[in-house]
Design a protein around this motif. Structure first.
Motif, PDB file in Angstrom:
ATOM      1  N   UNK A 153       0.837  -1.194   0.000  1.00  0.00           N
ATOM      2  CA  UNK A 153       0.000   0.000   0.000  1.00  0.00           C
ATOM      3  C   UNK A 153       0.868   1.240   0.000  1.00  0.00           C
ATOM      4  N   UNK A 154       1.843   1.209  -0.851  1.00  0.00           N
ATOM      5  CA  UNK A 154       2.723   2.374  -0.889  1.00  0.00           C
ATOM      6  C   UNK A 154       2.760   2.972  -2.293  1.00  0.00           C
ATOM      7  N   UNK A 155       1.561   2.875  -2.894  1.00  0.00           N
ATOM      8  CA  UNK A 155       1.537   3.422  -4.254  1.00  0.00           C
ATOM      9  C   UNK A 155       1.868   4.888  -4.282  1.00  0.00           C
ATOM     10  N   UNK A 156       1.450   5.578  -3.246  1.00  0.00           N
ATOM     11  CA  UNK A 156       1.702   7.030  -3.242  1.00  0.00           C
ATOM     12  C   UNK A 156       3.000   7.379  -2.528  1.00  0.00           C
ATOM     13  N   UNK A 157       3.587   6.341  -1.985  1.00  0.00           N
ATOM     14  CA  UNK A 157       4.826   6.618  -1.231  1.00  0.00           C
ATOM     15  C   UNK A 157       6.066   6.257  -2.001  1.00  0.00           C
ATOM     16  N   UNK A 158       5.965   5.145  -2.686  1.00  0.00           N
ATOM     17  CA  UNK A 158       7.166   4.613  -3.355  1.00  0.00           C
ATOM     18  C   UNK A 158       7.031   4.825  -4.839  1.00  0.00           C
ATOM     19  N   UNK A 159       8.066   5.508  -5.323  1.00  0.00           N
ATOM     20  CA  UNK A 159       8.096   5.784  -6.756  1.00  0.00           C
ATOM     21  C   UNK A 159       8.748   4.626  -7.469  1.00  0.00           C
ATOM     22  N   UNK A 160       8.388   4.486  -8.726  1.00  0.00           N
ATOM     23  CA  UNK A 160       8.994   3.449  -9.553  1.00  0.00           C
ATOM     24  C   UNK A 160       9.651   4.110 -10.751  1.00  0.00           C
ATOM     25  N   UNK A 161      10.847   3.686 -10.996  1.00  0.00           N
ATOM     26  CA  UNK A 161      11.551   4.218 -12.181  1.00  0.00           C
ATOM     27  C   UNK A 161      12.253   3.047 -12.813  1.00  0.00           C
ATOM     28  N   UNK A 162      12.310   3.004 -14.096  1.00  0.00           N
ATOM     29  CA  UNK A 162      12.862   1.843 -14.795  1.00  0.00           C
ATOM     30  C   UNK A 162      14.011   2.189 -15.700  1.00  0.00           C
ATOM     31  N   UNK A 163      14.513   1.141 -16.352  1.00  0.00           N
ATOM     32  CA  UNK A 163      15.522   1.316 -17.406  1.00  0.00           C
ATOM     33  C   UNK A 163      15.001   0.530 -18.585  1.00  0.00           C
ATOM     34  N   UNK A 164      15.283   0.956 -19.685  1.00  0.00           N
ATOM     35  CA  UNK A 164      14.703   0.412 -20.924  1.00  0.00           C
ATOM     36  C   UNK A 164      13.214   0.819 -20.983  1.00  0.00           C
ATOM     37  N   UNK A 165      12.487   0.253 -21.964  1.00  0.00           N
ATOM     38  CA  UNK A 165      11.099   0.745 -22.167  1.00  0.00           C
ATOM     39  C   UNK A 165      10.173  -0.367 -22.574  1.00  0.00           C
ATOM     40  N   UNK A 166       8.973  -0.187 -22.148  1.00  0.00           N
ATOM     41  CA  UNK A 166       7.869  -1.023 -22.632  1.00  0.00           C
ATOM     42  C   UNK A 166       6.876  -0.059 -23.317  1.00  0.00           C
ATOM     43  N   UNK A 167       6.121  -0.559 -24.186  1.00  0.00           N
ATOM     44  CA  UNK A 167       5.192   0.350 -24.896  1.00  0.00           C
ATOM     45  C   UNK A 167       4.242   1.091 -23.945  1.00  0.00           C
ATOM     46  N   UNK A 168       3.852   0.405 -22.875  1.00  0.00           N
ATOM     47  CA  UNK A 168       2.921   1.069 -21.953  1.00  0.00           C
ATOM     48  C   UNK A 168       3.560   2.191 -21.168  1.00  0.00           C
ATOM     49  N   UNK A 169       4.863   2.251 -21.252  1.00  0.00           N
ATOM     50  CA  UNK A 169       5.523   3.343 -20.547  1.00  0.00           C
ATOM     51  C   UNK A 169       5.105   4.707 -21.112  1.00  0.00           C
ATOM     52  N   UNK A 170       4.730   4.654 -22.378  1.00  0.00           N
ATOM     53  CA  UNK A 170       4.379   5.921 -23.017  1.00  0.00           C
ATOM     54  C   UNK A 170       3.148   6.550 -22.349  1.00  0.00           C
ATOM     55  N   UNK A 171       2.364   5.685 -21.700  1.00  0.00           N
ATOM     56  CA  UNK A 171       1.226   6.198 -20.936  1.00  0.00           C
ATOM     57  C   UNK A 171       1.558   6.285 -19.458  1.00  0.00           C
ATOM     58  N   UNK A 172       2.285   5.378 -18.996  1.00  0.00           N
ATOM     59  CA  UNK A 172       2.550   5.320 -17.554  1.00  0.00           C
ATOM     60  C   UNK A 172       3.344   6.515 -17.072  1.00  0.00           C
ATOM     61  N   UNK A 173       4.264   6.941 -17.892  1.00  0.00           N
ATOM     62  CA  UNK A 173       5.106   8.066 -17.470  1.00  0.00           C
ATOM     63  C   UNK A 173       4.286   9.340 -17.346  1.00  0.00           C
ATOM     64  N   UNK A 174       3.537   9.661 -18.371  1.00  0.00           N
ATOM     65  CA  UNK A 174       2.730  10.872 -18.228  1.00  0.00           C
ATOM     66  C   UNK A 174       1.727  10.772 -17.088  1.00  0.00           C
ATOM     67  N   UNK A 175       1.305   9.524 -16.820  1.00  0.00           N
ATOM     68  CA  UNK A 175       0.321   9.317 -15.748  1.00  0.00           C
ATOM     69  C   UNK A 175       0.947   9.224 -14.371  1.00  0.00           C
TER      70      UNK A 175
END
Lengths: 315, 735
Positions: free
Chosen positions: A231-253
């Protein structure tokens, strides 16, 4: 009529000559199922086709045995050139040795090698890319005023050179911004479960954890699952390396802070170009280091065309 | 630094110890090295096996994972870190299978510390695997399937290199230990063996050089040396006692020898030292500590004329060319004189080669014997050459020898007289009583002197002044010797000399007379001539002048008469009888008689006369005085000096009347001064000098006046001037 026929035949022959130089190259890839390598393969194929090479792709499925077996096959088939994206820099050494025994010119595309001879090495600037990514995360953490928290790293095997560089660059950025790391966990089987477990580990043992960084991209869901469980969706940020197609939406969101995106398609293209240069006797660049795009919400729009083609291989 | 005697026990012992230590160290080292080698080999075996096992697991894992590079790295790392591995080879059957080969071979070889892959081109030139036999190996299994074969070649030089390094590393330590052991051993030997032994040897050497200061050895040492020291001390004590006995014996012998007056010498040829006894040194006037005990001490005292002969004799004796050493030579005494010595010696020690190493002998003073010999020679010369006859008889009065003079004198030949009694010469002139008195004197006093009238071989008689002496040895008469002097001949000689002397004296006196009379005669002549002139050419004769002239003639004539009287008295033969007379008057008479000669030669007589009266023959004394004054006058005549003096001094001393007549004529030549009283000795031409004046003076003073006369050269002062001249001194008895 006969003239026309003759001309037609000549043109056909010429066209086949232009569009087919009878050279074939093999691409030995660590794991084709991984999008990164798939996109790279696509780049190699497209560029190979463009240059008239017949490209055969050999997928090792991340198994060394397969890799060696593939190499054995490659050796028996008398390829003119070889591009490898080895399972590890260690295995690359052996592969190169095998290739060199038969004088097959070899280009390495990503991963790198511990030894052996090659004609060119196409790599991503993992250090700069990770560093820029680190800056993005640091900025985000500061904005959210959680920069006193730590960052957990779920890494690709640090035995790999690219893994080391990524870690170094990222940590440098964090350190410069006074943000500490919570440790590093390495992927071994690159499974979703594995990523989930590593994320859970950080969340459980590091109460101050404020971010998770995946040095890969495709198993991001495992990290998200763990965050959700805690339950730390608002607490813990996620950052990645490389890309998945859904990242194009996830990042702006804001589901993803950002990602450092390699350009596998572009890497593949470059690999073929260098091989071609070698075969033509032109100058070959020994080391080609391509930019890794550090994408965040702020620049995703701007970089979208490059992301689509070079990162995601979307033509 | 002392030279090292290679035969020395100490050297041999040290050599043995060093050899033993060396051998022990070498054996120990070899044994240790062999043990180390075995240990190394054993360890190496173990280690390599363990390594192989460890490697096997890892390799197998990598083979299973197809991690070729990884296991190659591992192999390389292994060989790099384990120097004992010469080569390591892996046969990967898995990879081989994939590659369609029996195996994929990986591995590395350590070639001169360079790790080379077995697939390297250079390996084709090195036939390593064919030559190497020292390896261990293992099969690699994965789930009971043989997937590989691992071979580890062990370096054959590894152990030897390690041994070598170990040896080198420990060499210094071994060497230090070695030298420490040697040093300790040598020092212990020195401390407990060599030094005590040296002490014993030195002590013996010191003792042997100076017996009188023998010191006992320190008996506090190790047992053996204690015993040695004890025994040595006992032996030394016995030696001392023997030395003492010898010394006493020597002293006794020396004393006995020196009691005879002989000196003792003892020559150590090797050291060239000589012992000279006290008597030896005393014999030539030295104290005991004044001469050093060296051969040269004696050599340097030998007379220069004798040294070559003496040294040659000694050398001949030492070399065995002569059997005995008995050499007469002269030695210089302390006072510078020389003494005849008879040196006798014997060889009492010889060295190992038989050459003499010690001589001993005696020195006997034979100076008396030499004198006797010389005396005998001289006697023989005199015996044979004297003008007096000599007759020698034995104690039985049998003639055993006569000389030539006797033969000439008697007319007998020696052969005619030998064995005969001298009675055969007897004349009837002397009665028995005469001969009895003669023999009584001979037997009582040992001698007799008198006149004997002997009958010659031709029957004639000769008056002989005879002296007969008995010669005794050990208070026993052994010989009689008679010396005959032919009086007749002597008398004739004396008559001749006397006659000649008188003639000479007469000649002198006539000379004096002529000197005395010349001037007075001249005065008379001048006065008479003057008178004649006065008478012939002067009519008025000055009476006073006439008387004056006549007076002068008279005075001068009186003077001449007195002079004649003086000379007449001088020549009176029967005036030779003793009377009491004033010496000053006699001297004045002498001056008066020779005045003319003195004046003529401008000689001044200076008298310093004590007026003494003596009882003697005045005229004889006068003759002597005139003779001496005339001699002085003659000497002064010969030299060119302004002032000519004759000094006459008379004094008395110790019951003697001393008359000295000296002149400043320069003196008598040293070459002749001793001969001036010899008859016929003169420095003047024979026409003006007979050489008998001083002889007669000597005869008169010594024989007739019972005095003494001698001449000397003097340097004296008169009126602050220094003069040289002759001085005649007459000593007469004065009561």
């Amino acid at each position: 009529m006969s003239k026309i026929l003759f001309s037609t035949i000549i043109l056909f022959v010429l066209s086949t000559t232009v569009f087919s130089n009878d050279k074939k190259i093999a691409y030995l890839v660590s794991d084709y199922s991984i999008p990164f390598w798939k996109i790279m393969s696509s780049g190699i194929e497209d560029e190979g086709k463009k240059l008239g090479f017949k490209v055969d792709i050999y997928n090792s499925k991340n198994l060394r045995k397969n890799e060696i077996q593939n190499m054995s096959t490659i050796l028996n088939k008398e390829y003119d050139g070889l591009i490898i994206s080895p399972i590890s820099s260690s295995s690359a050494n052996f592969i190169l040795n095998l290739a060199n025994k038969q004088n097959i010119p070899t280009v390495i595309s990503d991963i790198g090698t511990d030894g052996g001879e090659y004609i060119s090495y196409i790599s991503s600037n993992n250090f700069d890319g990770a560093y820029n990514l680190g800056l993005i995360l640091a900025k985000s953490m500061k904005e959210k005023k959680i920069d006193d928290g730590s960052v957990g790293i779920i890494a690709i095997p640090q035995k790999r050179e690219n893994g080391k560089l990524r870690t170094k660059g990222f940590v440098k950025a964090l350190t410069e911004n006074g943000i500490s790391t919570a440790g590093i966990k390495q992927q071994e089987d690159f499974s979703l479960e594995e990523t989930y477990k590593h994320a859970k580990y950080f969340l459980e043992y590091y109460p101050n954890l404020k971010a998770l960084w995946l040095q890969g991209s495709d198993k991001y869901k495992g990290a998200l699952k763990a965050i959700k469980e805690f339950k730390k969706e608002n607490e813990v940020l996620l950052i990645c390396f490389d890309a998945e197609p859904e990242f194009l939406e996830m990042i702006p969101n804001d589901e993803l802070v950002g990602s450092a995106m390699q350009q596998p398609y572009l890497m593949g293209k470059n690999a073929v170009n260098q091989l071609n240069n070698h075969l033509k006797g032109d100058e070959v660049q020994k080391n080609v280091s391509l930019e890794i795009l550090a994408i965040s919400k702020e620049n995703i729009e701007e970089k979208l065309p490059s992301i689509k083609l070079n990162v995601l291989g979307i033509k | 630094m002392k030279s090292i005697n290679i035969n020395s026990l100490s050297v041999k012992l040290n050599f043995m110890i060093i050899t033993i230590i060396t051998i022990a160290i070498v054996i120990q080292s070899l044994y240790y090295i062999l043990n180390i080698k075995a240990s190394y080999e054993n360890n190496l075996q173990q280690q390599s096996k363990i390594n192989l096992i460890e490697l096997k697991d890892s390799i197998t894992h990598y083979i299973d994972a197809y991690e070729v590079t990884e296991y190659e790295k591992l192999l390389k790392t292994n060989i790099q870190h384990n120097k004992y591995i010469k080569a390591i080879v892996l046969n990967d059957f898995n990879i081989g299978k994939i590659l369609g080969e029996s195996s994929y071979n990986s591995g590395y070889v350590n070639v001169s510390n360079e790790i080379i892959s077995i697939n390297d081109e250079r390996m084709k030139r090195i036939n390593f695997f064919e030559k190497s036999r020292n390896y261990i190996s293992t099969d690699l299994f994965i789930k009971n399937e043989k997937v590989g074969f691992l071979k580890m070649y062990i370096s054959e030089s590894y152990v030897s290199d390690r041994i070598k390094n170990y040896t080198i590393n420990n060499l210094i330590f071994v060497i230090i230990i070695y030298f420490l052991l040697v040093l300790i051993s040598v020092n212990l030997i020195k401390r407990f063996f060599t030094r005590p032994l040296d002490n014993v040897i030195n002590s013996i050497e010191n003792n042997s050089s100076n017996v009188e200061s023998i010191k006992k050895l320190d008996e506090k040492s190790s047992y053996e040396f204690e015993v040695l020291s004890q025994k040595f001390n006992e032996m030394t004590q016995r030696v001392l006692e023997h030395q003492d006995t010898l010394k006493k014996s020597k002293l006794t012998w020396e004393f006995a020898l020196e009691g005879t007056g002989d000196g003792l010498w003892d020559w150590d040829i090797i050291s060239n030292k000589v012992y000279f006894s006290k008597q030896w040194k005393k014999m030539i006037g030295y104290e005991e500590n004044e001469l050093s005990d060296k051969f040269d001490t004696w050599k340097n005292l030998i007379h220069n004329d004798d040294i070559d002969y003496v040294i040659a004799e000694v050398d001949n004796f030492i070399r065995g060319r002569i059997d005995t050493l008995a050499v007469e030579h002269r030695l210089r005494c302390k006072d510078g004189s020389y003494k005849w010595i008879l040196s006798r010696g014997i060889i009492i020690e010889r060295d190992e080669l038989g050459s003499p190493s010690r001589l001993t002998g005696t020195h006997s003073d034979i100076s008396k014997i030499k004198e006797y010999e010389l005396g005998i020679k001289e006697t023989a010369v005199v015996f044979d050459n004297t003008s007096d006859g000599i007759l020698l008889t034995d104690k039985n009065k049998e003639i055993i020898n006569v000389n030539k003079a006797f033969e000439d004198m008697s007319g007998y030949k020696k052969e005619q007289l030998l064995g005969k009694n001298p009675k055969i010469l007897k004349s009837q002139y002397h009665d028995q009583k005469y001969y009895e008195n003669m023999w009584a004197s001979i037997n009582g006093n040992g001698s007799w002197s008198g006149n004997l009238l002997n009958i010659n071989a031709d029957g004639t008689a000769s008056e002989l002044i005879t002296t007969i002496n008995s010669i005794s040895f050990n208070d026993k008469i052994e010989y009689y010797v008679a010396v005959y002097h032919d009086v007749t001949l002597q008398k004739k000689q004396e008559q001749i000399i006397s006659q000649q002397s008188k003639t000479a004296a007469l000649g002198e006196m006539i000379g004096n007379i002529s000197h005395q009379w010349r001037q007075p005669l001249s005065i008379i002549s001048t006065a008479s001539t003057g008178l004649k002139f006065m008478i012939e050419y002067n009519d008025d004769i000055d009476k006073k002048e006439l008387i004056n002239q006549l007076e002068q003639i008279n005075t001068t004539t009186q003077y001449l008469s007195n002079t004649i009287e003086d000379f007449r008295n001088f020549f009176k033969v029967d005036s030779i009888e003793k009377t009491n007379f004033l010496v000053s008057k006699t001297i004045n008479k002498a001056i008066k008689l020779v005045k003319a000669n003195l004046d003529k030669n401008f000689i001044t007589v200076i008298e310093n006369i004590e007026d003494k009266t003596i009882y003697s023959y005045e005229n004889l004394l006068l003759q002597v005085l005139i003779n001496i004054i005339n001699n002085a006058t003659d000497a002064l005549k010969e030299i060119e000096i302004k002032e000519k003096f004759i000094f006459i001094d008379v004094c008395t001393k110790d019951k003697k009347l001393l008359i000295s007549i000296k002149d400043n004529g320069g003196g008598i030549s040293k070459e002749i001064i001793d001969r001036i009283f010899e008859p016929y000795f003169t420095t003047k031409h024979e026409s003006v000098g007979t050489g008998l004046g001083l002889y007669m003076s000597f005869e008169i003073i010594t024989k007739q006046l019972d005095g003494n006369i001698f001449a000397e050269n003097l340097t004296f002062k008169h009126d602050d001037k220094t003069y040289d001249g002759a001085c005649f001194n007459i000593e007469l008895n004065y009561n």
